[in-house]
Design an enzyme around this catalytic site. Structure first.
Site, PDB file in Angstrom:
ATOM      1  N   HIS A   1       0.902  -1.201  -0.178  1.00  0.00           N
ATOM      2  CA  HIS A   1       0.102  -0.068   0.305  1.00  0.00           C
ATOM      3  C   HIS A   1       0.876   1.119  -0.003  1.00  0.00           C
ATOM      4  O   HIS A   1       0.609   2.095  -0.626  1.00  0.00           O
ATOM      5  CB  HIS A   1      -0.971  -0.056   1.259  1.00  0.00           C
ATOM      6  CG  HIS A   1      -1.535   1.359   1.192  1.00  0.00           C
ATOM      7  ND1 HIS A   1      -1.089   2.180   2.210  1.00  0.00           N
ATOM      8  CD2 HIS A   1      -2.686   1.908   0.829  1.00  0.00           C
ATOM      9  CE1 HIS A   1      -1.876   3.357   2.121  1.00  0.00           C
ATOM     10  NE2 HIS A   1      -2.915   3.090   1.455  1.00  0.00           N
TER      11      HIS A   1
ATOM     12  N   HIS B   1      -2.253  -8.007  -9.880  1.00  0.00           N
ATOM     13  CA  HIS B   1      -3.086  -9.422  -9.192  1.00  0.00           C
ATOM     14  C   HIS B   1      -3.183 -10.634 -10.236  1.00  0.00           C
ATOM     15  O   HIS B   1      -3.081 -11.510 -10.002  1.00  0.00           O
ATOM     16  CB  HIS B   1      -4.001  -9.066  -8.270  1.00  0.00           C
ATOM     17  CG  HIS B   1      -3.658  -8.574  -7.046  1.00  0.00           C
ATOM     18  ND1 HIS B   1      -3.338  -7.306  -6.830  1.00  0.00           N
ATOM     19  CD2 HIS B   1      -3.223  -9.221  -5.738  1.00  0.00           C
ATOM     20  CE1 HIS B   1      -2.851  -7.107  -5.459  1.00  0.00           C
ATOM     21  NE2 HIS B   1      -2.923  -8.145  -4.898  1.00  0.00           N
TER      22      HIS B   1
END
Length: 549
Positions: free
Chosen positions: A424, A459
């Protein structure tokens, strides 16, 4: 006369009220009765009754006390945040003379912040290390260990009943981590290239930038070389090896995740140091700030994706702590093995024998929730806690905040911020904030959408390469439900019901991921296609695969 004085003294002493007498009269009746009863013996029943009354009063005061402590703690944290904001504003205002007009001051406050101001590292422990010191939390950890023992006993008993003997085979682990020499050589080439190419390109660019007469062309040339290394050397090369050598899933995960990690590390190194060189040239400094190779090497191994010349360091290395964390990683691998053996493989092995229908899909999703949630917990515990803490301890890296209390999240916005703080931080400083720095702060929604798109694409890329097929389940969950929940379950949702909703949606999402990817895996094993077209690679095989008995 003396006798009369004595008589008067006796009478006055009998009618005089001393402070001790007044205190005795003010005492409650039960205490006086207890005093009367304690002449030579102890009233045990009264002592027990009084003790129970005190315990009851303490239990009544406990929630009030905890509420007051929580309130004062919240006020304390809010005051710290307010003081920090005030300090930032005062420091920015101090850059301007006192004679500045309000219009100029407002313009300065609303101007874009310099992108080189980023994360500040401080020495702090991981949250689970602190929570495991509480016996109640440690008991939950023991419950997961007990569940692992149950899985092991179940597998051994079933094998004994079916085979007539104890079977301790780990064929699944041997398969998924196969071709390890190829994995190691690929990693060594990736790591060596990341050590040599980005660092030397930066050094060559920085050393000649000050004296160059064509700084723009020089920067463009070295920037293109760096981009070529990122896309071809770290991008295409490992992917080609993973596919051409037909690496098994876990081995592909190692190669592709290391590929992504090194790409992000190299970008952070260049992104953090280029502004320093530009600033030194602008200030006409005689020294060019070039990091040492040892600092760059430390950063490549450190459990962070944000480059700094120096990090807070712990005083000693606790090798017992390192051994414990690596043992927990190994235990988590065996835990995942038994989850797949007992909960996943028996369910999906014969799934291709049934036609694809809505009822079977719904049952599959709900039956996959338990293994999906357990895998989620294991990935979090094994990687974000044990693996990163083990390397942090060996490197004496003191900032251990790799995650926050994501399990307490009442919004998906907070969940995304706290689940994986390491990634993050990289997305926030190098994707979100740089986007706002280039396009302005009024494009926050577009910046958030771009970050979601990048994260979802990476992802899905990892899963597509590792599983060997394109099935954009995770991408759709990220871009559709993830974006919707990010705006619906925002930071304004504070009640406990929103935490329940967050966990419910998380459970369902894990069930969908495990179910659909497992069905597609077995469908491609049982229903191979001869001479497939490009569309056949994109079309899910599990929708049409049907084995004839």
């Amino acid at each position: 006369m003396a006798g009369e004085d004595c008589v008067r003294k006796r009478q006055s002493s009998s009618t005089c009220k001393t402070p001790e007498n007044e205190e005795t009269q003010r005492r409650p009746e039960n205490e006086r009765s207890f005093q009367n009863a304690s002449n030579g013996r102890v009233d045990v029943d009264h002592v027990i009754t009084r003790k129970m009354q005190l315990i009851a009063e303490a239990e009544q005061l406990k929630p009030v006390f905890m509420k007051e402590v929580d309130s004062h703690f919240t006020e304390f944290v809010n005051s710290l945040v307010a003081k920090s904001a005030l300090l930032d504003s005062s420091s920015s205002a101090s850059l301007f003379p006192a004679s500045c007009s309000e219009k100029e001051l407002h313009k300065a406050k609303t101007s874009r912040a310099p992108p080189e101001h980023g994360k500040i590292f401080t020495a702090r422990r991981s949250l689970l290390d602190e929570l495991f010191e509480v016996s109640h939390i440690r008991t939950i950890y023991h419950m997961f260990i007990a569940l692992l023992i149950v899985f092991i006993l179940s597998t051994l008993l079933v094998d004994f009943i079916d085979e007539g003997r104890m079977v301790l085979g780990f064929d699944l682990l041997v398969f998924v981590f196969g071709k390890f020499p190829v994995v190691f050589c690929t990693w060594l080439c990736m790591f060596s290239g990341t050590v040599i190419v980005p660092y030397n390109l930066f050094v060559w660019w920085a050393q000649g930038y000050c004296s160059s007469s064509h700084r723009g062309i020089r920067s463009f040339f070295y920037g293109m070389l760096f981009t070529l290394f990122q896309t071809a050397g770290l991008g295409f090369g490992p992917t080609y090896i993973a596919i051409s050598y037909a690496l098994p899933p876990a081995s592909r995960f190692i190669v592709i995740l290391e590929q992504v990690r090194l790409v992000m590390k190299a970008h952070s190194f260049v992104r953090e140091n280029v502004p320093r060189v530009l600033s030194s040239v602008k200030d006409k400094s005689s020294m060019v700030p070039i990091p040492r190779i040892s600092q760059y090497l430390y950063f490549l191994f450190a459990p962070t994706l944000i480059y700094r010349d120096n990090y807070p360091r712990s005083p000693v290395i606790r090798w017992g702590y390192v051994a414990t964390k690596f043992a927990q990683v190994l235990g988590s691998l065996f835990y995942a093995y038994y989850i797949f053996v007992r909960l996943c493989i028996p369910q999906f092995r014969n799934s291709s024998q049934e036609t694809f229908n809505l009822r079977g899909l719904v049952l599959c999703i709900f039956n996959s929730i338990l293994p999906g949630v357990l895998i989620l917990f294991l990935v979090f515990f094994a990687f974000l806690h044990c693996w990163l803490n083990a390397f942090a301890e060996m490197l004496r890296f003191a900032d251990r905040m790799f995650y926050k209390d994501w399990w307490n999240s009442t919004s998906y916005a907070n969940y995304y911020r706290t689940w994986n703080v390491v990634v993050h931080d990289w997305l926030y400083y190098y994707a979100y904030r740089d986007f706002l720095w280039f396009f302005g702060k009024k494009f926050k929604a577009a910046a958030m959408l771009s970050v979601f798109t990048v994260s979802a694409a990476v992802h899905e890329y990892v899963l597509s390469i590792c599983f060997g097929y394109f099935y954009p389940v995770l991408f759709c969950l990220f871009m559709c439900f993830g974006m919707v929940f990010n705006f619906i379950l925002n930071d304004r949702r504070k009640g406990p019901i929103w935490n329940v909703i967050m966990w419910t949606s998380l459970f369902l999402g894990q069930g969908v991921i495990i179910c659909l990817y497992s069905q597609e895996w077995y469908a491609r094993q049982y229903c191979p296609m001869e001479n497939p077209t490009f569309l056949d690679y994109l079309k899910p095989r599990s929708w049409s695969c049907h084995m004839k008995m």
